[in-house]
Design a protein around this motif. Structure first.
Motif, PDB file in Angstrom:
ATOM      1  N   GLY A  58      45.449  -7.433 -13.309  1.00 44.24           N
ATOM      2  CA  GLY A  58      45.046  -8.596 -12.986  1.00 44.24           C
ATOM      3  C   GLY A  58      45.993  -9.704 -12.871  1.00 44.24           C
TER       4      GLY A  58
ATOM      5  N   PHE B 251      40.660 -17.588  -8.338  1.00 41.22           N
ATOM      6  CA  PHE B 251      39.549 -16.315  -8.169  1.00 41.22           C
ATOM      7  C   PHE B 251      38.446 -17.135  -7.285  1.00 41.22           C
ATOM      8  CE2 PHE B 251      40.733 -13.635 -11.572  1.00 41.22           C
ATOM      9  CZ  PHE B 251      41.332 -14.333 -12.650  1.00 41.22           C
TER      10      PHE B 251
ATOM     11  N   ARG C 257      47.594  -8.250   1.266  1.00 47.22           N
ATOM     12  CA  ARG C 257      46.291  -7.957   0.638  1.00 47.22           C
ATOM     13  C   ARG C 257      46.515  -6.697  -0.077  1.00 47.22           C
ATOM     14  NH1 ARG C 257      41.895  -7.756   4.419  1.00 47.22           N
ATOM     15  NH2 ARG C 257      42.496  -5.636   5.040  1.00 47.22           N
TER      16      ARG C 257
ATOM     17  N   THR D 180      37.528  -7.882   0.310  1.00 45.56           N
ATOM     18  CA  THR D 180      37.602  -8.076  -1.124  1.00 45.56           C
ATOM     19  C   THR D 180      39.174  -7.526  -1.459  1.00 45.56           C
ATOM     20  OG1 THR D 180      35.390  -7.799  -1.753  1.00 45.56           O
ATOM     21  CG2 THR D 180      36.905  -7.294  -3.322  1.00 45.56           C
TER      22      THR D 180
ATOM     23  N   LEU E  97      43.165  -8.676  -3.685  1.00 45.88           N
ATOM     24  CA  LEU E  97      44.234  -9.774  -4.110  1.00 45.88           C
ATOM     25  C   LEU E  97      44.971 -10.174  -2.851  1.00 45.88           C
ATOM     26  CD1 LEU E  97      45.379 -11.117  -6.529  1.00 45.88           C
ATOM     27  CD2 LEU E  97      46.632  -9.156  -6.747  1.00 45.88           C
TER      28      LEU E  97
ATOM     29  N   THR F 243      45.356 -14.605  -5.134  1.00 45.63           N
ATOM     30  CA  THR F 243      43.839 -15.153  -5.227  1.00 45.63           C
ATOM     31  C   THR F 243      42.970 -13.844  -5.100  1.00 45.63           C
ATOM     32  OG1 THR F 243      44.279 -17.317  -4.089  1.00 45.63           O
ATOM     33  CG2 THR F 243      41.902 -16.377  -3.765  1.00 45.63           C
ATOM     34  N   LYS F 244      42.481 -13.763  -6.255  1.00 48.00           N
ATOM     35  CA  LYS F 244      41.561 -12.416  -6.188  1.00 48.00           C
ATOM     36  C   LYS F 244      40.225 -12.796  -5.455  1.00 48.00           C
ATOM     37  CE  LYS F 244      40.165  -8.794  -9.108  1.00 48.00           C
ATOM     38  NZ  LYS F 244      40.224  -8.256 -10.602  1.00 48.00           N
TER      39      LYS F 244
ATOM     40  N   SER G 187      36.645 -11.823  -4.117  1.00 46.94           N
ATOM     41  CA  SER G 187      35.290 -10.840  -4.094  1.00 46.94           C
ATOM     42  C   SER G 187      34.128 -11.270  -3.027  1.00 46.94           C
ATOM     43  CB  SER G 187      34.841 -10.911  -5.408  1.00 46.94           C
ATOM     44  OG  SER G 187      33.587  -9.750  -5.380  1.00 46.94           O
TER      45      SER G 187
END
Lengths: 118, 109
Positions: free
Chosen positions: A40, B10, B36, B84, B86, B103-104, B106
């Motif tokens: 993460g 996020f 990405r 989707t 990172l 920046t993650k 979704s």
């Protein structure tokens, strides 16, 4: 091959054992980088090789970590006496050296080696 | 010390929405890249920007490099689940390469 390859893709090892991770860069790419990515998180720079110059080792977290590169080809990252905090994905990237003073530093990454220390 | 701050950290949105993510620094970079990264894979280069004020488009993605070459933004129009991942920015200057933390994103169908 067409891209950067890394082996193994996954490695599970016991605490205290040594591990070797391998990276095959894109043919002709003179620069090679190793990064660590914890779950993460972003990328943590480890070491950088550029041609025959002395490597930039400023990112290695401890003397248990070392890396070698044979000419402008394969590189091996070695972690001695592994600890649980070494568990992460280890990414390798290569880039072509651009002639002249200006470089765009475009890097091409391998799929990574997921290391789990139990 | 050079730093690249990415925001938001996020982001979770619905398919079809627009979004912008940012990459900011107090340092000047000679070039900046966006990557990405999808789960289980290495980062993939999306774009390189080198000129202050430069705007590049890649299908639904628009990248802008700040006039002073200290910041950049990535705008996605009509996001899709395949977006989707990172998103990482990286600045380069005189041999130093600095990655932001990412920046993650979704995108839910």
């Amino acid at each position: 091959g067409a891209g950067v390859s890394q082996s193994p893709s996954n490695k599970v090892t016991e605490k205290g054992k040594d591990v070797e991770l391998r990276c095959d860069p894109i043919s002709g790419h003179t620069a090679l980088y190793w990064y660590r990515q914890r779950l993460g998180q972003g990328l943590e720079f480890l070491i950088y090789f550029q041609g025959n110059s002395a490597p930039d080792k400023s990112g290695l977290p401890s003397d248990r970590f070392s890396a070698e590169r044979t000419g402008e080809s394969v590189s091996t990252l070695t972690i001695q006496r592994t600890q649980q905090e070494d568990s992460a994905v280890y990414l390798c990237a290569s880039s072509a050296r651009v002639a002249g003073a200006f470089s765009t530093y475009e890097q091409y990454f391998g799929p990574g080696t997921r290391l789990t220390v139990t | 010390t050079q730093l690249l701050e990415q925001s938001p950290q996020f982001l979770s949105i619905q398919e079809g929405e627009n979004l912008t993510v940012y990459c900011n620094s107090s340092s000047v970079f000679s070039s900046l890249q966006w990557y990405r990264q999808e789960p289980g894979e290495g980062p993939v280069l999306l774009v390189t920007v080198v000129t202050g004020g430069e705007v590049k488009k890649l299908k639904r993605l628009t990248f802008q490099f700040g006039d002073a070459r200290k910041d950049s933004s990535l705008h996605i129009t009509a996001a899709q689940p395949g977006d989707t991942g990172l998103y990482l920015c990286k600045g380069g200057s005189q041999g130093n390469l600095i990655f932001g933390k990412g920046t993650k994103l979704s995108v839910k169908p």
